[in-house]
Design a protein around this motif. Sequence first.
Motif: not given
Length: 311
Positions: A238-248, A272-275
């Motif tokens: 549970l996190l706030d203020g994150v930016k998600w990125e999809l591994n293309k 695969s996704v990264m926060a």
Amino acid sequence: MCNQASGAVHDGGTVLQVHEVGGDIVLHRGPARRARAGRTKVRTARALVLLLLIAAGQYAISALGDGTFPDAATVRPIGADEKEIKTVVDMKLRSCASEHVPIPVNCPQRSTTAPRVHRAKWAIRGFPIDGMRVVWRGTRAFVSGTAIMTINYLTPNGTGDNLDKTRFSAEVRWHEGSLTEEDVDLLPYRDLGPILKRDFELTKAAAKEAIDEAFDLCTRSTTSPMAPICPRAEDTPLLDGVKWELNKSRVFNEAMNNDYEFGLVLVTGSYSVMAWSQDDRLVYTQLGTYRATLVRVANGIARVLQIQHLP
């Protein structure tokens, strides 16, 4: 002229010899043959009565099996419009979709995973009319079918989203003229035979495009987990203020399967996704296998209803 005739009557028929006939000769059926014909008529009549009794018994058993719902189709009333029957049942289901509780009374949908919710909102996805079955008992039509319904809601811990694969049954009182929702009673589900939807299949290109768009929307989330329709694992923090990125570079290797009973397309693949934190630190990576549930909305266009993380 002299008319001469000789012969005899036997069980097998009349034997007649005629010599030098002048005038009319009239033959009458012998007594034995008349008796046999009479017995044949009696036997035929008895057989017909027996067949009618058997048929009536079978109808009573099938039509009144549980006192409310027929097990087999009977002849529909003259002029009955099954398309109108299906339309009015669809209207009734859409009235149920306007309810704002997870388990509405006298409606088929259920969301047992959301017992305490606020501002619940149901919606019908796909086409309940597709594959709907109708059988008759007198002037009443009994209907069964399937529908996909989703619920979006608020809880003390945030928003939620559930998908409900709904089986429904209804009784429609047929009469001449326009039918309304008042002529429809929703009943506990009763199986009238397999539901087979036809107008829902998707091309792989359409499914892939919809899944790509859904993942793009998921990665716009600023919290962890992502939005309710997006995949989440058991260890997702549970996190706030994150930016998600999809591994293309993720490997798709998708597999598509059709759910003909509910009109759904199921796609599995890898993701695969990264926060990242606001200061660009990697704080969490979520990867594995996903299963996307899609429905066809119009003109072959696909819509993703949910993406699940598979353990």
